[in-house]
Design an enzyme around this catalytic site. Structure first.
Site, mmCIF file in Angstrom:
data_model
loop_
_atom_site.group_PDB
_atom_site.id
_atom_site.type_symbol
_atom_site.label_atom_id
_atom_site.label_comp_id
_atom_site.label_asym_id
_atom_site.label_seq_id
_atom_site.Cartn_x
_atom_site.Cartn_y
_atom_site.Cartn_z
ATOM 1 N N ARG A 24 -7.989 -19.202 23.330
ATOM 2 C CA ARG A 24 -8.446 -20.604 23.320
ATOM 3 C C ARG A 24 -7.366 -21.532 22.744
ATOM 4 O O ARG A 24 -6.746 -22.305 23.473
ATOM 5 C CB ARG A 24 -9.759 -20.729 22.518
ATOM 6 C CG ARG A 24 -10.534 -22.021 22.770
ATOM 7 C CD ARG A 24 -9.987 -23.249 22.108
ATOM 8 N NE ARG A 24 -9.955 -23.132 20.643
ATOM 9 C CZ ARG A 24 -9.458 -24.059 19.847
ATOM 10 N NH1 ARG A 24 -8.942 -25.169 20.353
ATOM 11 N NH2 ARG A 24 -9.435 -23.874 18.547
ATOM 12 N N ASP A 25 -7.112 -21.405 21.457
ATOM 13 C CA ASP A 25 -6.195 -22.340 20.811
ATOM 14 C C ASP A 25 -4.779 -22.199 21.380
ATOM 15 O O ASP A 25 -4.001 -23.145 21.384
ATOM 16 C CB ASP A 25 -6.189 -22.081 19.302
ATOM 17 C CG ASP A 25 -5.505 -23.191 18.525
ATOM 18 O OD1 ASP A 25 -5.411 -24.315 19.045
ATOM 19 O OD2 ASP A 25 -5.042 -22.928 17.402
ATOM 20 N N HIS A 216 -5.862 -21.007 8.878
ATOM 21 C CA HIS A 216 -5.328 -21.149 10.241
ATOM 22 C C HIS A 216 -3.991 -21.887 10.132
ATOM 23 O O HIS A 216 -3.964 -23.099 9.918
ATOM 24 C CB HIS A 216 -6.352 -21.955 11.047
ATOM 25 C CG HIS A 216 -6.026 -22.160 12.490
ATOM 26 N ND1 HIS A 216 -6.769 -21.605 13.504
ATOM 27 C CD2 HIS A 216 -5.046 -22.872 13.100
ATOM 28 C CE1 HIS A 216 -6.271 -21.973 14.679
ATOM 29 N NE2 HIS A 216 -5.215 -22.743 14.462
ATOM 30 N N HIS A 218 0.036 -22.826 11.388
ATOM 31 C CA HIS A 218 0.964 -23.002 12.514
ATOM 32 C C HIS A 218 2.381 -22.829 11.996
ATOM 33 O O HIS A 218 2.693 -23.215 10.870
ATOM 34 C CB HIS A 218 0.794 -24.397 13.128
ATOM 35 C CG HIS A 218 -0.457 -24.518 13.940
ATOM 36 N ND1 HIS A 218 -0.694 -25.565 14.784
ATOM 37 C CD2 HIS A 218 -1.525 -23.707 14.059
ATOM 38 C CE1 HIS A 218 -1.866 -25.407 15.383
ATOM 39 N NE2 HIS A 218 -2.392 -24.284 14.955
ATOM 40 N N CYS A 249 3.388 -26.200 21.696
ATOM 41 C CA CYS A 249 3.159 -27.440 22.432
ATOM 42 C C CYS A 249 4.267 -27.596 23.470
ATOM 43 O O CYS A 249 5.446 -27.646 23.122
ATOM 44 C CB CYS A 249 3.152 -28.637 21.502
ATOM 45 S SG CYS A 249 2.960 -30.164 22.406
ATOM 46 N N ASN A 258 0.790 -21.395 16.915
ATOM 47 C CA ASN A 258 0.018 -20.663 15.927
ATOM 48 C C ASN A 258 0.807 -19.494 15.357
ATOM 49 O O ASN A 258 1.673 -18.923 16.017
ATOM 50 C CB ASN A 258 -1.235 -20.104 16.598
ATOM 51 C CG ASN A 258 -2.215 -21.191 16.987
ATOM 52 O OD1 ASN A 258 -2.879 -21.758 16.132
ATOM 53 N ND2 ASN A 258 -2.293 -21.495 18.276
HETATM 54 MG MG MG Z 1 -4.035 -23.644 16.089
#
Ligand code: MG
Length: 312
Positions: A24-25, A216, A218, A249, A258
């Protein structure tokens, strides 16, 4: 001058739950269309590797996040597996209904610690977002779903800069009061460093048990693993990671996404922390994904492989 013992390494938990967010992410940022078959194969391989909570998609507006438009189809094709929890991100009631229909076992709702980010991201205030989730979380819990609350911009807001730990603490407590089983504290733009991680977690742990807090990170500026280690040293046992480091990105060259699942597992296993996950099986899954996507993924372990020793 006395030594600052807060800077010394501490004991870490014996077991850690790695929450896999890549499908997902990670994949939501892919520039090209990723076929359902590729997603399903990736998820099933990650489950087979031992990852027990996998965020498989999102029931969000397809015009805003086209990569997640096939989440219902992905869930339909996934075989239910004992010990595997499929989680989906939901923004509203319609999303919850679709999650219930599709057989997901967990949902994730999301808000942020920063007002400016919440306005830009979901067009409402933090308070409005929490009110919207109040009934949603209750209904989800009643229907037996595990509920995770994402809290974005816990350390840095791309609009407002540094985020006050007190603001994070306020929103975190509200998410817990709404009934979220677990929070995921996100360093959304990858700006946090270990001292700031420790400072915020110490603040939150005064009111919320460690077992309810996940992190979480990055790796935008190379601090994701160090931040994970700082969290472990404070007793955090839930860490999000993304297979292959998916989530780059595409519009920010060089910016890493991530924390990569492989890199986290390599560190944890090297420290003797149990995860129940087979690192080499994750690596073969992401090697196949690289072929499907036609490009290299940023995980360092994925690229380097296990260390070898050559006889001289
Ligand atoms: Mg993330």
């Amino acid at each position: 001058m006395g030594r600052d013992f807060s800077l010394m390494p501490r004991r870490v938990p014996a077991q850690v739950r790695v929450v896999e967010v890549g499908p997902r992410d990670g994949l939501q940022h892919e520039p090209g269309k990723v076929p359902v078959e590729t997603k399903v194969a990736l998820i099933e391989e990650l489950v087979a590797a031992g990852l027990s909570i996998i965020e498989v998609g999102a029931f969000v507006r397809p015009d805003l996040v086209p990569q997640m438009a096939d989440t219902g189809e992905v869930l339909k094709r996934l075989r239910p597996r004992a010990g595997a929890t499929y989680m989906v991100l939901v923004p509203n009631r319609r999303g919850l209904e679709r999650a219930q229909e599709s057989g997901a076992q967990a949902i994730a709702v999301f808000t942020a610690a920063s007002e400016a980010f919440t306005q830009a991201n979901i067009g409402m205030t933090v308070g409005e977002s929490l009110r919207r989730f109040r009934d949603l979380v209750g209904e989800a819990r009643q229907s037996g779903l595990f509920v995770r609350g994402y809290l974005s911009t816990c350390w840095w807001c791309p609009y407002d800069g540094p985020v006050d730990p007190d603001s994070v603490s306020r929103v975190a407590r509200e998410l817990v009061e709404l009934g979220c089983h677990q929070l995921s504290l996100a360093d959304t733009v990858g700006a946090a460093t270990p001292g700031a991680v420790r400072k915020l977690l110490e603040r939150l742990l005064a009111g919320i048990p460690a077992g309810q807090l996940g992190v979480h990170f990055h790796d935008t500026r190379g601090t994701a693993l160090s931040n994970a280690l700082a969290s472990l040293e404070l007793g955090i046992t839930t860490i999000d990671a993304s297979a292959g480091g998916l989530g780059q990105c595409p519009f920010a060259p060089g910016a890493l996404g991530n924390l990569a699942t492989e890199d986290l597992l390599y560190m944890l296993h090297g420290m003797g922390v149990e995860t129940g996950v087979d690192l080499e099986l994750v690596r073969s899954a992401t090697q196949r994904l690289q072929l499907a996507l036609g490009r290299a993924l940023p995980s360092r372990y994925l690229q380097a492989g296990p260390p070898t020793a050559q006889r001289r």
